[in-house]
Design an enzyme around this catalytic site. Structure first.
Site, short mmCIF file in Angstrom:
data_model
loop_
_atom_site.label_atom_id
_atom_site.label_comp_id
_atom_site.label_asym_id
_atom_site.label_seq_id
_atom_site.Cartn_x
_atom_site.Cartn_y
_atom_site.Cartn_z
N ASP A 37 0.86 -1.19 0.00
CA ASP A 37 0.00 0.00 0.00
C ASP A 37 0.89 1.24 0.00
OD1 ASP A 37 -3.22 0.45 1.07
OD2 ASP A 37 -1.85 2.16 1.05
N ILE A 38 0.48 2.23 -0.80
CA ILE A 38 1.28 3.45 -0.94
C ILE A 38 1.22 4.29 0.35
CG2 ILE A 38 -0.50 5.02 -1.88
CD1 ILE A 38 1.56 5.75 -4.08
N ASN A 97 -12.63 -3.77 2.23
CA ASN A 97 -13.61 -2.68 2.30
C ASN A 97 -14.50 -2.75 1.07
OD1 ASN A 97 -12.43 -1.63 4.68
ND2 ASN A 97 -10.86 -0.60 3.47
N GLU A 105 -12.08 3.04 -1.10
CA GLU A 105 -11.68 4.22 -1.88
C GLU A 105 -11.38 3.85 -3.32
OE1 GLU A 105 -8.36 5.88 0.18
OE2 GLU A 105 -9.56 6.42 1.94
N VAL A 106 -10.78 2.71 -3.54
CA VAL A 106 -10.41 2.30 -4.90
C VAL A 106 -11.41 1.22 -5.35
CG1 VAL A 106 -8.63 1.26 -6.34
CG2 VAL A 106 -7.98 2.83 -4.50
N HIS A 110 -9.78 -5.44 -3.61
CA HIS A 110 -8.45 -5.65 -3.03
C HIS A 110 -8.60 -6.14 -1.61
CE1 HIS A 110 -9.60 -1.42 -2.71
NE2 HIS A 110 -8.99 -1.40 -1.54
N HIS A 112 -6.73 -6.25 1.84
CA HIS A 112 -5.63 -5.68 2.63
C HIS A 112 -5.07 -6.73 3.59
CE1 HIS A 112 -6.48 -1.33 1.82
NE2 HIS A 112 -7.73 -1.74 1.71
P1 5GP Z 1 -9.64 1.01 0.21
O1 5GP Z 1 -9.94 2.17 1.12
O2 5GP Z 1 -10.25 1.20 -1.16
O3 5GP Z 1 -9.96 -0.31 0.83
O4 5GP Z 1 -8.08 1.00 0.06
C1 5GP Z 1 -7.41 1.59 -1.01
C2 5GP Z 1 -5.95 1.58 -0.63
O5 5GP Z 1 -5.19 1.79 -1.80
C3 5GP Z 1 -5.56 2.67 0.36
O6 5GP Z 1 -5.04 2.07 1.54
C4 5GP Z 1 -4.53 3.49 -0.40
O7 5GP Z 1 -3.47 3.92 0.43
C5 5GP Z 1 -4.07 2.54 -1.48
N1 5GP Z 1 -3.66 3.19 -2.72
C6 5GP Z 1 -4.32 4.17 -3.38
N2 5GP Z 1 -3.66 4.49 -4.52
C7 5GP Z 1 -2.58 3.67 -4.57
C8 5GP Z 1 -1.51 3.54 -5.52
O8 5GP Z 1 -1.43 4.22 -6.55
N3 5GP Z 1 -0.58 2.58 -5.25
C9 5GP Z 1 -0.63 1.81 -4.13
N4 5GP Z 1 0.35 0.92 -3.95
N5 5GP Z 1 -1.62 1.92 -3.21
C10 5GP Z 1 -2.58 2.84 -3.44
#
Ligand code: 5GP
Ligand code: ZN
Length: 128
Positions: A37-38, A97, A105-106, A110, A112
């Site tokens: 994760d970034i 999520n 968010e994405v 995915h 985690h």
């Molecule tokens: P969500 O909230 O959708 O479950 O998690 C999305 C995750 O993707 C977040 O923890 C965020 O830090 C990570 N993320 C967003 N953009 C990028 C990216 O461009 N590269 C990587 N490696 N992680 C990302």
């Protein structure tokens, strides 16, 4: 030739899966990719991501059972390879999520995996 996997041209995780955006990859095979994760919320924080553009768990159907089975077997293996301490003193957290209320968010499925010594930064809501 197998058909190309469905993808969304605007999706960052589709781009990472296709190698069009950089990521700190720790695993890749025909079906899935795992990368850090970034913005890590724990000392170890990576994600397992299907290469196919599946938006979320809300789109799951019977054909996703095998894929999710593979992800759930791979998650603990990668967690230990990445340095998560052994169960039960150590361990890891696996989170998916889904949707806005689920903190997603994405919009590309995915899984985690978070681990390492506590305390961790908050990032998925104060209850976590
Ligand atoms: P969500 O909230 O959708 O479950 O998690 C999305 C995750 O993707 C977040 O923890 C965020 O830090 C990570 N993320 C967003 N953009 C990028 C990216 O461009 N590269 C990587 N490696 N992680 C990302
Ligand atoms: Zn995608």
């Amino acid at each position: 030739m197998t058909a190309p996997l469905p993808r969304d041209p605007g999706c960052i995780f589709c781009k990472i899966a296709a190698g069009e955006l950089p990521a700190r990859k720790i695993h890749e095979d025909d079906e899935l990719i795992a990368f850090y994760d970034i913005a890590p919320k724990a000392p170890i924080h990576f994600m397992l991501v299907p290469k196919e553009h599946i938006p979320s768990t809300a789109q799951f159907g019977p054909r996703h059972a095998a894929l999710m089975g593979r992800i759930m077997l791979l998650a603990p293996k990668l967690a230990q390879e990445q340095g998560c301490a052994p169960y039960p003193e150590g361990g890891w957290r696996i989170i998916i999520n889904t949707g806005r209320h689920g903190g997603q968010e994405v919009p590309h499925l995915h899984v985690h995996v978070l681990g390492g010594p506590r305390p961790w930064k908050w990032g998925f809501g104060p209850e976590l």
